[in-house]
Write a protein that holds these residues in place. Sequence first.
Motif, short mmCIF file in Angstrom:
data_model
loop_
_atom_site.label_atom_id
_atom_site.label_comp_id
_atom_site.label_asym_id
_atom_site.label_seq_id
_atom_site.Cartn_x
_atom_site.Cartn_y
_atom_site.Cartn_z
N GLU A 78 0.83 -1.20 0.00
CA GLU A 78 0.00 0.00 0.00
C GLU A 78 0.88 1.26 0.00
N PHE A 79 1.95 1.22 0.77
CA PHE A 79 2.88 2.34 0.85
C PHE A 79 3.48 2.64 -0.52
N GLU A 80 3.99 1.61 -1.18
CA GLU A 80 4.60 1.80 -2.49
C GLU A 80 3.59 2.33 -3.50
N ALA A 81 2.39 1.76 -3.50
CA ALA A 81 1.36 2.22 -4.43
C ALA A 81 1.00 3.68 -4.17
N PHE A 82 0.87 4.04 -2.90
CA PHE A 82 0.53 5.41 -2.52
C PHE A 82 1.58 6.39 -3.03
N VAL A 83 2.84 6.07 -2.77
CA VAL A 83 3.92 6.97 -3.18
C VAL A 83 3.96 7.11 -4.69
N LYS A 84 3.87 6.01 -5.40
CA LYS A 84 3.93 6.06 -6.86
C LYS A 84 2.76 6.83 -7.46
N ILE A 85 1.58 6.66 -6.90
CA ILE A 85 0.42 7.41 -7.39
C ILE A 85 0.61 8.89 -7.14
N ARG A 86 1.03 9.23 -5.94
CA ARG A 86 1.23 10.64 -5.60
C ARG A 86 2.34 11.26 -6.43
N LEU A 87 3.40 10.52 -6.63
CA LEU A 87 4.48 11.03 -7.48
C LEU A 87 3.99 11.26 -8.90
N GLY A 88 3.22 10.31 -9.39
CA GLY A 88 2.71 10.43 -10.75
C GLY A 88 1.81 11.63 -10.94
N SER A 89 1.06 11.97 -9.91
CA SER A 89 0.14 13.11 -10.04
C SER A 89 0.79 14.44 -9.67
N SER A 90 1.94 14.38 -8.98
CA SER A 90 2.56 15.62 -8.53
C SER A 90 3.43 16.27 -9.60
N GLY A 91 4.02 15.46 -10.47
CA GLY A 91 4.92 16.01 -11.47
C GLY A 91 6.11 16.69 -10.82
N GLY A 92 6.73 17.59 -11.51
CA GLY A 92 7.84 18.34 -10.95
C GLY A 92 9.15 17.59 -10.96
N MET A 93 10.17 18.28 -10.46
CA MET A 93 11.54 17.79 -10.49
C MET A 93 11.73 16.52 -9.66
N ARG A 94 11.16 16.48 -8.49
CA ARG A 94 11.34 15.31 -7.62
C ARG A 94 10.76 14.06 -8.25
N ALA A 146 10.34 13.58 -11.43
CA ALA A 146 11.19 13.26 -12.57
C ALA A 146 12.45 12.52 -12.13
N MET A 147 13.05 12.98 -11.05
CA MET A 147 14.27 12.33 -10.55
C MET A 147 13.97 10.90 -10.10
N PHE A 148 12.86 10.69 -9.41
CA PHE A 148 12.48 9.36 -8.97
C PHE A 148 12.22 8.46 -10.17
N ASN A 149 11.56 9.01 -11.18
CA ASN A 149 11.23 8.22 -12.37
C ASN A 149 12.46 7.86 -13.20
N ARG A 150 13.55 8.57 -13.01
CA ARG A 150 14.79 8.23 -13.72
C ARG A 150 15.47 7.00 -13.13
N LEU A 151 15.10 6.65 -11.91
CA LEU A 151 15.67 5.45 -11.29
C LEU A 151 15.12 4.21 -11.98
N THR A 152 15.88 3.15 -11.97
CA THR A 152 15.37 1.89 -12.49
C THR A 152 14.29 1.39 -11.53
N PRO A 153 13.42 0.49 -11.98
CA PRO A 153 12.41 -0.06 -11.06
C PRO A 153 13.05 -0.67 -9.81
N GLU A 154 14.20 -1.30 -9.97
CA GLU A 154 14.88 -1.90 -8.83
C GLU A 154 15.37 -0.83 -7.85
N GLU A 155 15.89 0.28 -8.39
CA GLU A 155 16.35 1.37 -7.54
C GLU A 155 15.17 2.06 -6.84
N GLN A 156 14.07 2.22 -7.55
CA GLN A 156 12.88 2.79 -6.93
C GLN A 156 12.41 1.92 -5.77
N LYS A 157 12.35 0.63 -6.01
CA LYS A 157 11.91 -0.31 -4.96
C LYS A 157 12.84 -0.25 -3.77
#
Length: 116
Positions: free
Chosen positions: A60-76, A78-89
């Motif tokens: 639930e935590f991971e889903a929450f963060v990813k949804i919020r990041l996806g809707s927030s946009g911005g530099m942060r 973008a930086m998170f999305n540049r990580l590989t899925p393994e690095e994000q996890k």
Amino acid sequence: MSDFSNRAAAARVLFLPFAVGVAGIVLSDVVQAQDGPRDQRTESFRSADTNRDGRISEEEFEAFVKIRLGSSGGMRAAMFNRLTPEEQKARLDEKFAQMDASGKGYLTLDDWRPQS
């Protein structure tokens, strides 16, 4: 190794230390839990607790963060999305473990402090 590969590897090494803190910074903005009013913290906790059991699982935590990041946009985001899925996890796992200091395997409202 080609010059491009060397540059890409160097950029990755330089980028990773910056990216380590991205999840924590983003969570503080997304959740607004540390300094925000209790009702904002409670509201964000309830948003993350999708099965309404009063606990936030790691999923639930991971889903929450990813949804919020996806809707927030911005530099942060973008930086998170540049990580590989393994690095994000890995970043999200690390943050979850910090918040779940007692090792219960879930978060309660009392744990819901991203900057702790």
